[in-house]
Design an enzyme around this catalytic site. Structure first.
Site, PDB file in Angstrom:
ATOM      1  CB  CYS A  55      -0.905   0.001   1.225  1.00  0.00           C
ATOM      2  SG  CYS A  55      -1.871  -1.515   1.391  1.00  0.00           S
ATOM      3  NE  ARG A 107       4.147   2.012  -1.743  1.00  0.00           N
ATOM      4  CZ  ARG A 107       5.387   1.565  -1.569  1.00  0.00           C
ATOM      5  NH1 ARG A 107       6.336   1.960  -2.399  1.00  0.00           N
ATOM      6  NH2 ARG A 107       5.686   0.746  -0.594  1.00  0.00           N
ATOM      7  CD1 TRP A 146      -2.270  -4.889  -4.960  1.00  0.00           C
ATOM      8  CD2 TRP A 146      -1.632  -6.047  -3.153  1.00  0.00           C
ATOM      9  NE1 TRP A 146      -2.064  -6.193  -5.347  1.00  0.00           N
ATOM     10  CE2 TRP A 146      -1.677  -6.923  -4.257  1.00  0.00           C
ATOM     11  CE3 TRP A 146      -1.259  -6.549  -1.910  1.00  0.00           C
ATOM     12  CZ2 TRP A 146      -1.351  -8.274  -4.149  1.00  0.00           C
ATOM     13  CZ3 TRP A 146      -0.951  -7.898  -1.797  1.00  0.00           C
ATOM     14  CH2 TRP A 146      -0.994  -8.745  -2.912  1.00  0.00           C
ATOM     15  CG  ASN A 195       3.241  -0.546   2.770  1.00  0.00           C
ATOM     16  OD1 ASN A 195       2.683  -1.507   2.262  1.00  0.00           O
ATOM     17  ND2 ASN A 195       4.488  -0.215   2.464  1.00  0.00           N
ATOM     18  N   GLY A 196       2.030  -2.900   4.897  1.00  0.00           N
ATOM     19  CA  GLY A 196       2.721  -4.065   5.420  1.00  0.00           C
ATOM     20  C   GLY A 196       1.742  -5.127   5.867  1.00  0.00           C
ATOM     21  CD  GLU A 207       9.331 -10.349 -18.323  1.00  0.00           C
ATOM     22  OE1 GLU A 207       8.830  -9.216 -18.197  1.00  0.00           O
ATOM     23  OE2 GLU A 207       9.540 -11.105 -17.352  1.00  0.00           O
ATOM     24  CE  LYS A 210       6.124  -7.713 -18.343  1.00  0.00           C
ATOM     25  NZ  LYS A 210       6.461  -8.650 -17.365  1.00  0.00           N
ATOM     26  CD  GLU A 227       3.276  -9.223 -14.971  1.00  0.00           C
ATOM     27  OE1 GLU A 227       3.846  -9.037 -13.890  1.00  0.00           O
ATOM     28  OE2 GLU A 227       3.701  -8.733 -16.046  1.00  0.00           O
ATOM     29  CG  HIS A 250      11.549 -34.042 -21.090  1.00  0.00           C
ATOM     30  ND1 HIS A 250      12.069 -35.317 -20.941  1.00  0.00           N
ATOM     31  CD2 HIS A 250      12.378 -33.401 -21.958  1.00  0.00           C
ATOM     32  CE1 HIS A 250      13.167 -35.441 -21.673  1.00  0.00           C
ATOM     33  NE2 HIS A 250      13.376 -34.284 -22.298  1.00  0.00           N
ATOM     34  CE  LYS A 291       6.495  -0.636 -12.317  1.00  0.00           C
ATOM     35  NZ  LYS A 291       6.502  -1.385 -13.579  1.00  0.00           N
TER      36      LYS A 291
END
Length: 644
Positions: free
Chosen positions: A2, A27, A84, A110-111, A515, A519, A522, A538, A639
């Site tokens: 947050c 955030r 968040w 925050n936390g 990556e 993407k 996300e 495999h 982020k």
């Protein structure tokens, strides 16, 4: 993850808090809220689920000039929060700020409070009523309970109550607190979560006219002042007309050490692009140029990791000694930073000929790793505040390793605690989905590898010169890759309704496949996985049928023919195989293997991830856009991941 802000001064508090929260929206954006005191020292708390604009609309409809005229002390004091969600759904009730039963104290957090359940049970046994599902509420309720049991007549008394509260709380947190009995004070504390304090003089001619802004990130303070106090763990601060009071958890007085930080206001501008993500993808040529500027002067000049002005400083000698004696690298990161580390592993091992391990920071921090004074731990974090990476770094440092940080924020906790910080120079990245910072992290790892190879004479000088020349050509090649998006748009439109996708590659581009899948997941919420193409047989080959697209990264490397064979195996199972390629392909074989081919500029195989990443970023972007997703602020993500 947050964002918190606080303000104390003579200006109207609401515009300052909203402006500051807007810079912290990366955030979190599940909900937002503010609390402030009116002229009668009564609390006003406004909270709204959803994005910050919802809170702004609520305030515009509700506030009156009389309510926001300051408090009984003649000052304006308030706290704000952008959330968040960790504990409790994203709704108005769980949004911060939170207050205790007596409505005496307001708090933002925050936390994560790890022992919140035990605290909550104990307080409920004393008759306290909880209204939210958050871990945060237990802290403000505990503060208020202790304020009823301990003396709370003076600011010193309340400082003691804060210290006692923190002795009972376990976890990671940054808190900003206001108490209606002390309307001329703003309190804050930090423990394993970032928090900074900015001090500004309202009238530069009068040192007694000061205002203070507290925030999770210095960018929220930059519009108001460049004088910043970076709090350390377990430090408690309160500010008022008499200045800054700083102490530790035991109450010992500390001297505030304010630094002048040359940081301009955060510029949030899409520059004509529909989304920040698309703008940031297109900024990558300049990001590469900026990252190389002053470090790679020409193909025949040694790499400079440190700034030009440091060239004759002892720091250069220390760095060179460190890189020469390093016998092993351990790279730690999370998400995109972890994938960048994997690219770095291929590059550095090839040139430097020392073992390079890449670890998920969240796992590494809970292991008993083997490191010594000859181990260099390379910590990669866009924000420099990633909780797992920070703790992994601290653990390795305690065991004797030296630490080099690759970050977009030198002023971050990670940058400040490391032996050396290499800034990636990506500039502000607003979109939650990392694009240009990934490219900048790879550049930083390449520069590190080249510098080590030069110092240790572990690679052929001509080979190093060729790679440096290739790096200097990369910006123009990325511009070429960005210049014709139409084939990628057509592929994205055709496959945007798929429910699953595979990304495959070989060698140094295997991390690029990881990556690319990340993407797509996300921002489009399509299930996607990245694999080495050698792994298809495999297990994953069992998934292949005519409903599955396979996006293949095909480059002109030593594994080209093996990669073509892997793709043909997928084609034989009716999968749709799409090639993003910088290779020179046999036309007949390519036509029989690939449903679509997107051509990319050709470069050295070791440098190819810088090129091949770009079309996969565009693919994810266009697929999400065609699906109508919130590209810049995808659900459930933030982020800066400052909690576990």
């Amino acid at each position: 993850m947050c964002g918190i802000v606080g303000y104390l001064g003579k200006r109207s508090v609401i515009p300052i808090m909203i402006e500051s929260l807007r810079t912290l929206e990366y955030r979190g954006y599940d909900s937002a809220g503010v609390a402030f005191l009116d002229p009668q020292n009564a609390f006003h708390v406004y909270k709204a689920a959803g994005k910050l604009m919802n809170l702004e609309q609520l305030l515009a409809q509700t506030l009156t000039p009389a309510m926001t005229a300051g408090n009984a002390s003649g000052l304006h004091v308030g706290i704000g929060h952008i959330r968040w969600a960790t504990h409790g759904a994203a709704n108005d009730i769980n949004a911060h700020p939170h207050m205790g039963d007596q409505q005496e104290i307001a708090l933002v957090h925050n936390g994560i409070i790890e022992n919140y359940y035990e605290i909550k049970q104990a307080l409920q046994a004393k008759g306290r009523s909880f209204v939210s599902d958050t871990d945060t509420e237990c802290v403000v309720q505990l503060l208020e309970q202790l304020a009823s049991e301990m003396p709370c007549e003076t600011v010193d008394d309340f400082r003691a109550i804060i210290r006692e509260t923190l002795q009972r709380v376990e976890g990671a947190y940054a808190l900003s607190i206001i108490h209606k009995r002390f309307p001329a004070r703003l309190f804050a504390v930090r423990h394993h979560a970032p928090l900074v304090v900015g001090e500004a003089f309202v009238d530069k001619g009068r040192s007694d006219e000061r205002e203070y802004v507290i925030a999770s990130d210095a960018v929220a303070i930059a519009p108001h002042t460049q004088r910043i106090l970076f709090l350390r763990d377990q430090e408690i601060v309160d500010v008022g007309p008499d200045g800054i009071h700083l102490c530790d958890l035991d109450g010992g007085a500390l001297t505030p050490e304010l630094e002048t930080v040359n940081m301009g206001p955060l510029q949030i501008d899409k520059k004509g692009f529909k989304h920040f993500m698309l703008k940031e993808i297109h900024e990558q040529p300049d990001v590469v140029r900026n990252s190389l500027s002053g470090r790679l002067l020409d193909p025949h000049h040694p790499i400079r990791l440190l700034p030009l002005e440091s060239e004759d400083s002892p720091a250069v000698e220390q760095l060179e000694a460190l890189l020469k004696k390093t016998s092993r690298l351990v790279i730690v990161g999370c998400g995109t930073s972890y994938n960048a580390g994997l690219v770095g592993k291929y590059f550095i091992e090839d040139l430097v000929r020392i073992p390079v391990e890449v670890e998920s920071a969240g796992e590494y921090r809970y292991r008993n790793p083997i490191v010594d004074e000859n181990t260099l731990l390379v910590a990669i974090s866009q924000s420099g505040e990633t909780a797992d990476t920070l703790q992994a770094t601290r653990q390795a440092a305690r065991l004797g390793a030296r630490v080099l940080t690759i970050t977009n924020r030198e002023d971050s906790t990670l940058g400040r605690e490391s032996d050396l910080a290499v800034p990636v120079r990506a500039g502000v990245e607003v979109s939650v989905c990392a694009t240009k910072s990934f490219t900048a992290q790879i550049i930083a790892l390449y520069l590190l590898g080249l510098a080590m190879a030069e110092l240790r004479q572990s690679a052929d000088p001509q080979r190093l010169s060729d790679l440096k020349a290739g790096l200097l050509r990369i910006p123009a090649q990325i511009e070429s890759a960005l210049s014709a998006p139409e084939p990628i748009q057509a592929i994205a439109r055709h496959f945007c309704s798929t429910r699953n996708a595979l990304f495959i590659a070989r060698g140094i581009n295997f991390p690029v496949a990881l990556e690319g899948a990340l993407k797509l997941k996300e921002i489009s919420y399509i299930h996607a996985e990245g694999y080495s193409a050698s792994e298809l047989k495999h297990g994953p080959i069992a998934m292949l049928d005519d409903s599955l697209p396979i996006f293949a990264v095909v480059t002109q490397g030593p594994l080209l023919e093996k990669m073509i064979s892997n793709c043909q195996e997928a084609k034989a199972r009716d999968a749709h195989v799409i090639a993003f390629t910088s290779a020179t392909l046999d036309s007949n074989k390519a036509a029989q293997t690939f449903e679509s081919i997107v051509a990319m500029p050709q470069t050295d195989e070791l440098l190819s991830p810088l090129i091949m990443t770009v079309p996969l970023q565009l693919l994810a972007y266009y697929m999400a856009e065609y699906l109508g997703k919130d590209v810049d602020q995808p659900r459930n993500l933030a982020k800066s991941v400052t909690v576990e």
